[in-house]
Design a protein around this motif. Structure first.
Motif, short mmCIF file in Angstrom:
data_model
loop_
_atom_site.label_atom_id
_atom_site.label_comp_id
_atom_site.label_asym_id
_atom_site.label_seq_id
_atom_site.Cartn_x
_atom_site.Cartn_y
_atom_site.Cartn_z
N ALA A 187 0.41 -4.65 1.70
CA ALA A 187 0.18 -6.09 1.78
C ALA A 187 -0.98 -6.50 0.89
CB ALA A 187 -0.10 -6.49 3.22
N ASN A 188 -0.90 -7.72 0.39
CA ASN A 188 -2.01 -8.27 -0.38
C ASN A 188 -3.22 -8.42 0.52
OD1 ASN A 188 -1.01 -9.34 -3.25
ND2 ASN A 188 0.65 -9.58 -1.78
N GLN B 148 -6.09 -14.23 5.79
CA GLN B 148 -5.22 -14.94 6.74
C GLN B 148 -3.86 -14.28 6.86
OE1 GLN B 148 -6.37 -16.21 3.89
NE2 GLN B 148 -4.96 -17.67 2.92
N PHE B 149 -3.38 -13.67 5.78
CA PHE B 149 -2.11 -12.96 5.84
C PHE B 149 -2.24 -11.70 6.68
CE2 PHE B 149 -0.45 -14.71 1.51
CZ PHE B 149 -0.43 -15.99 2.07
N CYS C 220 3.33 -14.89 2.25
CA CYS C 220 3.94 -14.80 0.93
C CYS C 220 2.89 -14.87 -0.17
CB CYS C 220 4.97 -15.91 0.76
SG CYS C 220 5.75 -15.92 -0.86
N TYR C 221 2.76 -13.79 -0.95
CA TYR C 221 1.77 -13.77 -2.03
C TYR C 221 2.05 -14.85 -3.06
CZ TYR C 221 5.29 -11.68 -5.09
OH TYR C 221 6.41 -11.47 -5.85
N ALA C 222 3.32 -15.25 -3.22
CA ALA C 222 3.69 -16.22 -4.24
C ALA C 222 3.45 -17.66 -3.81
CB ALA C 222 5.15 -16.03 -4.63
N PRO D 288 0.76 -3.04 6.29
CA PRO D 288 -0.63 -3.46 6.21
C PRO D 288 -1.44 -2.71 5.14
CG PRO D 288 0.02 -3.19 8.50
CD PRO D 288 1.14 -2.65 7.67
N ASP D 289 -1.13 -1.43 4.94
CA ASP D 289 -1.90 -0.64 3.97
C ASP D 289 -1.12 0.62 3.61
OD1 ASP D 289 -2.30 1.15 6.17
OD2 ASP D 289 -4.11 0.03 6.74
#
Length: 231
Positions: A198-199, A203-204, A43-45, A167-168
């Motif tokens: 994805a950011n 680790q994400f 989660c980016y947030a 992923p991209d």
């Protein structure tokens, strides 16, 4: 309401609360994303600037206002939305958090109806709640996207507007999705289905392991189902 750097470029304002769950100063623990699934693991947030003390405090204050004085919050939000800058513009409901209760979603629906000259949009994993409270009589100035990676992915139907995290950009194109990277408004105004890159957080990326949120969640659901049926 505020504007982050990404949304400011599109003239979008947003309202937000803490992501996933939070402990307020009075000790209450509130789940703000009750339908979250694998998305909670990437989660980016819950990363970067969202962890700055001032940002955490502001998000918690927003949530506490909603919990302790929902009518007062609704009146103040209605007054703010009356500002000329919002006429014909867009409000993103949540860049963190989700519609964690029926009362909270109902309050937003009243606001949307009260300000028909303002456009609202959101991503949500609260599919069951939207089926019950929004879809029977959807407001004309509200658009929503069901985002994969939650516990209710299985409730998504053909024809729903959906978003998935990949992923991209290459993975988005390969899956036949349409990237919203150029503008967040493409999630509700552009072609569907919607792909979100994805950011770039190491680790994400490792946790996603080349999968989209939809694939990742499906794998987890399959494993859990197998464990429940195992002798």
């Amino acid at each position: 309401m505020t504007q982050n750097s990404e949304l400011r470029a599109d003239g979008v304002w947003n309202w937000t609360i803490p992501a996933l769950a939070t402990r307020l100063r009075d000790g209450r623990v509130i789940k703000t994303c009750p339908a979250a699934g694998v998305c909670a693991q990437a989660c980016y947030a819950r990363n970067g600037t969202y962890n700055f003390p001032g940002v955490v405090e502001r998000h918690q204050q927003n949530l506490q206002y909603v919990l302790d004085d929902l009518p007062g919050w609704q009146r103040q939000m209605a007054a703010e939305l009356a500002h000329p800058r919002h006429r014909g513009g867009w409000i993103r409901i949540h860049d963190a958090g989700d519609f964690f209760s029926d009362h909270y979603l109902a309050a937003w629906l009243r606001l949307v109806a009260f300000r028909p000259s303002v456009n609202f949009y959101c991503y949500t994993k609260e599919i069951s709640r939207f089926r019950r409270l929004v879809e029977p009589a959807p407001p004309r100035n509200l658009r929503w996207v069901f985002s994969y990676g939650g516990k209710q992915d299985h409730l998504i139907r053909p024809g729903d507007r959906v978003a998935d995290v990949f992923p991209d950009e290459a993975a988005i194109r390969s899956a036949g999705y349409h990237s919203q990277d150029a503008s967040d408004l493409l999630a509700v105004l552009g072609p569907a289905p919607v792909g979100i890159p994805a950011n770039n957080i190491p680790q994400f990326k490792r946790r996603m392991a080349g999968r989209s949120f939809r694939q990742w969640q499906a794998e987890r659901d399959t494993k859990r189902a197998a464990r429940r049926t195992a002798p």
